[in-house]
Design an enzyme around this catalytic site. Structure first.
Site, mmCIF file in Angstrom:
data_model
loop_
_atom_site.group_PDB
_atom_site.id
_atom_site.type_symbol
_atom_site.label_atom_id
_atom_site.label_comp_id
_atom_site.label_asym_id
_atom_site.label_seq_id
_atom_site.Cartn_x
_atom_site.Cartn_y
_atom_site.Cartn_z
ATOM 1 N N HIS A 1 0.861 -1.184 0.000
ATOM 2 C CA HIS A 1 0.000 0.000 0.000
ATOM 3 C C HIS A 1 0.896 1.232 0.000
ATOM 4 O O HIS A 1 2.128 1.113 -0.062
ATOM 5 C CB HIS A 1 -0.963 -0.014 1.188
ATOM 6 C CG HIS A 1 -0.307 0.049 2.529
ATOM 7 N ND1 HIS A 1 0.550 -0.922 2.987
ATOM 8 C CD2 HIS A 1 -0.369 0.977 3.530
ATOM 9 C CE1 HIS A 1 0.973 -0.625 4.204
ATOM 10 N NE2 HIS A 1 0.434 0.539 4.550
ATOM 11 N N HIS B 1 1.236 3.959 2.232
ATOM 12 C CA HIS B 1 1.664 4.722 3.390
ATOM 13 C C HIS B 1 3.182 4.902 3.309
ATOM 14 O O HIS B 1 3.904 4.055 2.799
ATOM 15 C CB HIS B 1 1.265 4.021 4.682
ATOM 16 C CG HIS B 1 -0.188 4.209 5.023
ATOM 17 N ND1 HIS B 1 -0.881 3.365 5.866
ATOM 18 C CD2 HIS B 1 -1.079 5.166 4.630
ATOM 19 C CE1 HIS B 1 -2.132 3.790 5.972
ATOM 20 N NE2 HIS B 1 -2.273 4.868 5.230
ATOM 21 N N ASP C 1 5.743 4.675 5.189
ATOM 22 C CA ASP C 1 6.733 3.729 5.709
ATOM 23 C C ASP C 1 6.908 2.507 4.808
ATOM 24 O O ASP C 1 7.778 1.673 5.067
ATOM 25 C CB ASP C 1 6.398 3.306 7.141
ATOM 26 C CG ASP C 1 4.988 2.756 7.315
ATOM 27 O OD1 ASP C 1 4.139 3.016 6.445
ATOM 28 O OD2 ASP C 1 4.723 2.083 8.326
ATOM 29 N N HIS C 2 6.130 2.420 3.734
ATOM 30 C CA HIS C 2 6.244 1.297 2.799
ATOM 31 C C HIS C 2 6.744 1.717 1.415
ATOM 32 O O HIS C 2 7.035 0.848 0.589
ATOM 33 C CB HIS C 2 4.894 0.598 2.650
ATOM 34 C CG HIS C 2 4.441 -0.056 3.915
ATOM 35 N ND1 HIS C 2 4.535 -1.408 4.143
ATOM 36 C CD2 HIS C 2 3.915 0.470 5.046
ATOM 37 C CE1 HIS C 2 4.076 -1.690 5.353
ATOM 38 N NE2 HIS C 2 3.701 -0.562 5.915
ATOM 39 N N HIS D 1 -6.892 -3.150 5.806
ATOM 40 C CA HIS D 1 -6.244 -1.996 6.433
ATOM 41 C C HIS D 1 -7.153 -0.781 6.229
ATOM 42 O O HIS D 1 -8.229 -0.898 5.631
ATOM 43 C CB HIS D 1 -4.863 -1.793 5.812
ATOM 44 C CG HIS D 1 -3.976 -0.858 6.560
ATOM 45 N ND1 HIS D 1 -3.942 -0.774 7.932
ATOM 46 C CD2 HIS D 1 -3.063 0.054 6.114
ATOM 47 C CE1 HIS D 1 -3.062 0.141 8.301
ATOM 48 N NE2 HIS D 1 -2.514 0.659 7.213
ATOM 49 N N ASP E 1 0.225 -4.646 7.794
ATOM 50 C CA ASP E 1 -0.771 -3.578 7.878
ATOM 51 C C ASP E 1 -2.172 -4.118 7.573
ATOM 52 O O ASP E 1 -2.794 -3.775 6.560
ATOM 53 C CB ASP E 1 -0.435 -2.429 6.933
ATOM 54 C CG ASP E 1 0.774 -1.639 7.405
ATOM 55 O OD1 ASP E 1 1.789 -2.269 7.740
ATOM 56 O OD2 ASP E 1 0.698 -0.407 7.453
ATOM 57 N N HIS F 1 7.270 -5.484 11.118
ATOM 58 C CA HIS F 1 6.501 -4.228 11.145
ATOM 59 C C HIS F 1 6.136 -3.826 12.582
ATOM 60 O O HIS F 1 4.986 -3.617 12.931
ATOM 61 C CB HIS F 1 5.241 -4.348 10.271
ATOM 62 C CG HIS F 1 4.619 -3.019 9.940
ATOM 63 N ND1 HIS F 1 3.624 -2.449 10.695
ATOM 64 C CD2 HIS F 1 4.868 -2.148 8.936
ATOM 65 C CE1 HIS F 1 3.270 -1.296 10.177
ATOM 66 N NE2 HIS F 1 4.024 -1.085 9.093
#
Length: 304
Positions: free
Chosen positions: A61, A63, A65-66, A138, A207, A266
């Protein structure tokens, strides 16, 4: 053989001892990256692996942090004189998101190709990999990935001779080719191969809340890499609110799916010592481990 390295195990923000989420696989000279959080390049450097030969990047996805490590990774690949195309895979909106990130990486010597996922499930053949994307739960559209290396059946010499197949075609049939000879005879792999043998499978999801589709794809996997955002039991309500998972929920999924091994990843930045919670986690699923950055595993096909 399938090489796996969990490059980063952090969620939300990088820490001095923990980079953000990323995993890389290598098989037959082809490299696949899942997620590209901040610090992915440093983790690759520490591992001794090069970003240049990455053929595919799959995103769970969008976000930060990814995906925040992507612009720098693309620039590094360009500076390494890469020219071959790079395929990017992710939920709908991928090209728009990457286009925005490329404001700071506008010129690349190689083309980007995009495959946007819109259905709940999507199967792809990417080089030596068979990749199954499956939608999870998520607060934005998010996918997990099952990465498999299939293995064909054993070559049967007696059947090849019985069908009067010239020896020069044997290796090509063994690789899955359909061959028509100069006399118009058609030879197919099923004429010489036994039933498919057990391949290799790694399942990656992060997530998400626990959902049955995770268990379905993780069934009998060689390795299940699964989010464990919180080890503290008092944060179970927070996990539900923000649609993440606790260690214990991940272990319960693994107990149902039966992979050979479970790696938790994570972690919340507040979770500084995940190992402290593992005794109870292993009471749910004994083959569970609190993964750390740089953990690697080399998977081999089972002997016949």
């Amino acid at each position: 053989m399938l090489d796996i390295c969990l490059l980063g195990t952090g969620g939300m923000m990088p820490l001095p001892y923990r980079w953000l989420t990323s995993m890389m696989t290598r098989c037959g000279g082809s490299n696949l990256l899942i997620d590209c959080g901040e610090g992915t390049q440093i983790a690759l450097k520490e591992k001794g692996w090069s970003p240049k030969p990455i053929d595919f990047i799959c995103f769970t996805h969008y976000h930060a942090d990814h995906i925040s490590g992507l612009p720098g990774l693309l620039l590094t690949m360009g500076n390494a004189e890469r020219t071959q195309p790079l395929l990017l895979v992710g939920p709908k909106g991928l090209e728009r998101v990457v286009g925005a990130l490329r404001t700071i990486a506008p010129e690349l010597p190689f083309p980007l190709q995009f495959l946007e996922l819109e259905q709940p499930r999507h199967r792809m053949e990417l080089g030596p990999y068979v990749v199954d994307a499956y939608r999870v739960n998520h607060n934005v559209t998010c996918y997990g990935y099952a990465v498999s290396i299939p293995r064909t059946g054993r070559f049967d010499v007696d059947r090849a001779k019985e069908h009067e197949i010239p020896r020069k075609f044997w290796s090509r049939l063994q690789k899955g080719e359909v061959i028509t000879d100069e006399d118009g005879r058609v030879f197919t792999p099923d004429m010489v191969l036994g039933p498919d043998r057990k391949g290799l499978k790694v399942v990656y999801c992060t997530d998400t809340r626990p959902v049955p589709v995770i268990t379905e794809y993780a069934k009998d996997a060689d390795l299940m890499i699964c989010e464990g955002m919180y080890g503290e039991k008092e944060k179970a309500a927070k996990a539900r609110e923000y649609k993440h998972m606790t260690f214990y929920e991940a272990a319960a999924l693994a107990r149902e799916a039966g992979p050979k091994e479970l790696w938790l990843t994570h972690y919340s930045p507040s979770l500084t010592r995940p190992e402290e919670y593992m005794d109870e986690v292993r009471s749910i699923f004994p083959a569970a481990k609190a993964a750390r950055d740089g953990w690697s595993l080399e998977l081999q096909f089972e002997e016949d």
